[in-house]
Write a protein that holds these residues in place. Structure first.
Motif: not given
Length: 86
Positions: A60-86
């Motif tokens: 979501g445009g925020r830099d989170l560092g090398p790891e993060t803790v996501l909060e699941l608050t719905q039955l199903e959620q999708e998180f999209v990480f950007t600027d990921v190089s392979h």
């Protein structure tokens, strides 16, 4: 208690890494429990490059560092990480 079904996909053209997480509940008798019991579930995530080094995360445009803790608050959620190089 739910289990988590996690699906992930990398899109190299868009440099996106998508993580879809779904809370799954066991069937109790003949009733499915999940529709009425969505829990707040913390979900720790880190991505690693081919050499095993942690990759920086951007969500979501925020830099989170090398790891993060996501909060699941719905039955199903999708998180999209950007600027990921392979």
């Amino acid at each position: 208690t739910p289990t988590l079904d996690v699906q992930a996909a990398f899109d190299g053209a868009k440099k996106e890494y998508r993580v879809k997480v779904r809370q799954q509940y066991p069937t109790v008798g003949t009733e499915r429990v999940e529709d009425n019991n969505v829990l707040l579930v913390p979900f720790k995530l880190a991505l690693f490059d081919e050499s095993g080094k942690p990759m920086p995360l951007k969500l979501g445009g925020r830099d989170l560092g090398p790891e993060t803790v996501l909060e699941l608050t719905q039955l199903e959620q999708e998180f999209v990480f950007t600027d990921v190089s392979h």
